[in-house]
Design a protein around this motif. Sequence first.
Motif, PDB file in Angstrom:
ATOM      1  N   UNK A   9      14.643  62.222  48.192  1.00 30.67           N
ATOM      2  CA  UNK A   9      15.678  61.245  47.823  1.00 30.67           C
ATOM      3  C   UNK A   9      15.153  60.254  46.809  1.00 30.67           C
ATOM      4  N   UNK A  10      15.787  59.080  46.769  1.00 28.80           N
ATOM      5  CA  UNK A  10      15.460  58.102  45.730  1.00 28.80           C
ATOM      6  C   UNK A  10      14.335  57.160  46.129  1.00 28.80           C
ATOM      7  N   UNK A  64       5.799  59.407  44.903  1.00 29.79           N
ATOM      8  CA  UNK A  64       6.608  60.624  44.850  1.00 29.79           C
ATOM      9  C   UNK A  64       7.817  60.480  45.754  1.00 29.79           C
ATOM     10  N   UNK A  65       8.839  61.241  45.437  1.00 24.05           N
ATOM     11  CA  UNK A  65      10.116  61.104  46.146  1.00 24.05           C
ATOM     12  C   UNK A  65      10.427  62.303  47.032  1.00 24.05           C
ATOM     13  N   UNK A 181      16.138  68.666  62.902  1.00 21.94           N
ATOM     14  CA  UNK A 181      17.337  67.861  62.652  1.00 21.94           C
ATOM     15  C   UNK A 181      17.350  67.474  61.180  1.00 21.94           C
ATOM     16  N   UNK A 182      18.520  67.562  60.563  1.00 14.89           N
ATOM     17  CA  UNK A 182      18.665  67.130  59.171  1.00 14.89           C
ATOM     18  C   UNK A 182      19.397  65.786  59.185  1.00 14.89           C
ATOM     19  N   UNK A 183      18.814  64.775  58.562  1.00 17.81           N
ATOM     20  CA  UNK A 183      19.493  63.486  58.430  1.00 17.81           C
ATOM     21  C   UNK A 183      20.158  63.430  57.061  1.00 17.81           C
ATOM     22  N   UNK A 184      21.428  63.062  57.054  1.00 20.60           N
ATOM     23  CA  UNK A 184      22.173  63.061  55.798  1.00 20.60           C
ATOM     24  C   UNK A 184      22.403  61.618  55.364  1.00 20.60           C
ATOM     25  N   UNK A 185      21.707  61.178  54.321  1.00 16.62           N
ATOM     26  CA  UNK A 185      21.873  59.811  53.835  1.00 16.62           C
ATOM     27  C   UNK A 185      22.671  59.793  52.535  1.00 16.62           C
ATOM     28  N   UNK A 186      22.669  58.635  51.866  1.00 17.36           N
ATOM     29  CA  UNK A 186      23.355  58.503  50.574  1.00 17.36           C
ATOM     30  C   UNK A 186      22.406  59.010  49.496  1.00 17.36           C
ATOM     31  N   UNK A 187      22.618  60.213  49.037  1.00 12.51           N
ATOM     32  CA  UNK A 187      21.752  60.789  47.995  1.00 12.51           C
ATOM     33  C   UNK A 187      20.336  61.053  48.484  1.00 12.51           C
ATOM     34  N   UNK A 188      20.152  61.184  49.756  1.00 15.87           N
ATOM     35  CA  UNK A 188      18.818  61.469  50.308  1.00 15.87           C
ATOM     36  C   UNK A 188      18.963  62.266  51.596  1.00 15.87           C
ATOM     37  N   UNK A 189      17.941  63.047  51.891  1.00 19.83           N
ATOM     38  CA  UNK A 189      17.938  63.861  53.103  1.00 19.83           C
ATOM     39  C   UNK A 189      16.616  63.697  53.839  1.00 19.83           C
ATOM     40  N   UNK A 190      16.705  63.828  55.146  1.00 20.14           N
ATOM     41  CA  UNK A 190      15.531  63.731  56.018  1.00 20.14           C
ATOM     42  C   UNK A 190      15.499  65.001  56.873  1.00 20.14           C
ATOM     43  N   UNK A 191      14.318  65.440  57.206  1.00 19.93           N
ATOM     44  CA  UNK A 191      14.183  66.544  58.158  1.00 19.93           C
ATOM     45  C   UNK A 191      13.193  66.075  59.208  1.00 19.93           C
ATOM     46  N   UNK A 192      13.476  66.371  60.476  1.00 21.67           N
ATOM     47  CA  UNK A 192      12.520  65.934  61.508  1.00 21.67           C
ATOM     48  C   UNK A 192      12.725  66.731  62.790  1.00 21.67           C
ATOM     49  N   UNK A 193      11.673  66.714  63.631  1.00 20.74           N
ATOM     50  CA  UNK A 193      11.744  67.436  64.912  1.00 20.74           C
ATOM     51  C   UNK A 193      12.765  66.815  65.849  1.00 20.74           C
ATOM     52  N   UNK A 194      12.958  65.510  65.753  1.00 18.96           N
ATOM     53  CA  UNK A 194      14.073  64.896  66.476  1.00 18.96           C
ATOM     54  C   UNK A 194      14.582  63.728  65.628  1.00 18.96           C
ATOM     55  N   UNK A 195      15.599  63.067  66.147  1.00 18.87           N
ATOM     56  CA  UNK A 195      16.281  62.081  65.307  1.00 18.87           C
ATOM     57  C   UNK A 195      15.512  60.764  65.149  1.00 18.87           C
ATOM     58  N   UNK A 196      14.431  60.569  65.927  1.00 20.47           N
ATOM     59  CA  UNK A 196      13.808  59.242  65.927  1.00 20.47           C
ATOM     60  C   UNK A 196      13.276  58.784  64.555  1.00 20.47           C
TER      61      UNK A 196
END
Length: 611
Positions: A9-10, A64-65, A181-196
Motif C-alpha cells: 500500500x501507500x 519500501x511499501x 486473513x486479507x485486510x482490505x484498506x483504502x488503497x492498501x491490503x494486509x495479509x495475516x494469520x489472524x485479524x490482530x
Amino acid sequence: MCGIVAYVGHREACPIIIKGLKRLEYRGYDSAGIALMNESLNVYKKKGKVSELEAFIAEKDVHGHIGMGHTRWATHGEPNDVNAHPHFSSSKSIAIIHNGIIENYAALKTLLLEKGHTFQSETDSEVFINLIEDIRTNNHCSLEEAVRLALHEVVGAYAIVVLSKDDPDQLVAARKGSPLVVGVGQGEYFLASDATPIIEYTSDVIYLNDHEIAVIKNGELDIRSKEDVKQTPYVQRLEMALESIEKGGYEHFMLKEIFEQPRSILDSMRGRMIAESNHMMMGGIREFENKFVNAERIIIVACGTSWHAGLVAEYLIEDLARIPVEVEYASEFRYRNPIISEKDIVIAISQSGETADTLAAIELAKSKGATIFGICNVVGSSIARATDAGAYTHAGPEIGVASTKAFTAQVTVLTLVAMIIGSKRGTLETTKLHELMVELENIPDKVEKALQLDEQIQEISAMFKDATNFLYLGRGYNFPVALEGALKLKEISYIHAEGYPAAEMKHGPIALIDAQMPVVVIATKDSSYEKIVSNIQEVRARKGRVIAIVTEGDNVIPAMADYVIEVPETSEHLVPLLSVIPLQLLSYHIAVMRGCNVDQPRNLAKSVTVE
Ligand code: F6R
C-alpha cells in the motif's frame, strides 16, 4: 503455529509488519524474519523474539511499501537464523513465508536437488519456494501461475505469501489448512494469520478459504480457486476492539485474561438466557433441535484445555440431558477408525478454531454423516466454518498461550447446551432449570469474588515456587478441573504436575506422596465431599502438603489442610467455573516467581495448526 503478515500500500511496510509480528508472536516465537522490496528484494532474519529482529534491522535500509514477515514455531529444523523465514529460492529472485507443514517435502527436495536447486536451510518451506521457482522457469509463466501449479504438487497444510523481485508490486498468497486473513484498506491490503495485526488499520476482512489463491497487484485484489476460477470474496466487518488485544496495564496477557473472566463469562451467556422469564436460546441448537433431542450419543472432540472443558460437559450433559457422552482427544479419534453414525452429534471445542487434529476429527465425523456442532472462540476460524452449526464463546481474543478465559467461556457455553437439551428432552425439570439459570447469572459476580483471592494465592505460591512436582486431585465435576490445574502449572512454570481423580490415588500415585509433595485438592461442597475429605486424610497420613480449594465457610477441611483457599458456594454443576480460578492464579504466580515467560512458554504456540 507460526504467524505471517504482509502489507502492500501507500505506507511504509516495515513498521506495519514488525508491529503485526509482535501481535502474532503468541503463535510462535523462536525466530522471526522480514522481506522488503525496495530497489531489490531484501530478507532479514534472526533467531529469537521479534524484538531481536527489530534491533537487527535498526541500522538497515528498510524502506519500501511492500513486504512480508514471519514469526516461527519450528517444525522442520532447529530454531536458528538460517531456518527462520522468509526463505529465498536458489536464485534469490523469489521469497516465501509459510505457516504449516509440507508432508512430501523430502521427495520434492530430492527432485529439486537433481535439477540443481540449492538449499540453505532444513525447512520444508525452502523446498516449497524452490518448487515455485522451478515451475516458473520451466513453464515461463507468471508468478501467480507458478504458485497455482505448485499447489497441485504439495501435500500438507499451508498459508503462504510469496514476493518476487521481478514483480515488485505484487503479493501472491494461498491457504490450505492454515488460516489467512486479507485486510482490505483504502488503497492498501494486509495479509495475516489472524485479524490482530490488521484491526488497527481496517475492520474489513476476507477470510481466505482452503485452496484459494489471492493476488494483490497494482492495488487490486483477485481471488481464484486452485483451478483458476475467479471467486467472489465475502468482505466481513470485524467487531474487535484494539484494547482487547493489548495488555491494558497488566504485566502479562495471562493475568489480564484471568481477570477478564467475570466479563467473558457474562459475554458467553449474553442473549442466550434470561432467568427471570425462564427463557433460553442458542441459534446453533435451534437449527438442529430435533437432532439434539433425538441424539443417541454425543461425541466431544478437542485437545488440551478444550478437552478438559469437554470432560466437564460430559458430566453436565449426561446428568442434565441424559444422553451418553464420549470425550475424545481429537488426535487419537482421527486415527483409530471410530464408530460414528448419522445419529451421532459431534461437538468440537476449540479456542483458536484452527487446531489441526480437531479439524481433521471433524472432517472424519462429517464423512460418516454425523452432525457437527462447533464451540469456538475465534470468529471466522477454520473449525467454525467446517461445522454444521455452533456457538461462539465470545471470550474475546485470548493472547496468553495458556488458556484461561477461553476455558471458562467454553464451560459456560457447554453448560447452556446441556441445559437447553435437557429442557427440550424433558430430563431437566423446570424448577431445576430455573435454579440453574439463576445461579449461572450469579457466576460472574462469584468469579469476581474468587479473583479477590489473588493476594492470598500469591503468598501460597511463594511457599511452593521451588517444588519439583505437584499433584492435583478432584472428584466429579472437579476432576477435569484438577487436570486443567496441572496442565496450567506445567505449561507455564515447567514444574511436573499430574491431575488425577482423587479416588485413583490409591491405585498408584499415592506412592509419590511424601513431605516434599504439594497436593492441590479441589474439595468444594458437593456430592463427593465426604469422600474427598477421606482422600485428604490419606494424603496427610503420608505427610503430603495439602493446598485445599474449598467452599466458603467450610469448617472441616481447614483443620486438616496446610493451606485453604475458599471459593464462593455454587451449584455442583457450575463449580468448575469457580474452582478453576485459584488454580489459574496459582500457576501464574508460581511461574512469575520462577522467572518464566508466562505469555510465551517455551516450546509452545497458541494455535496448533500442525498435527
Ligand atoms: C493449554 C492450551 C492448549 C489448548 C489446545 C487446544 O493452556 O491452551 O492445551 O487448549 O492446544 O487449542 P484450541 O482450543 O485452540 O483448539
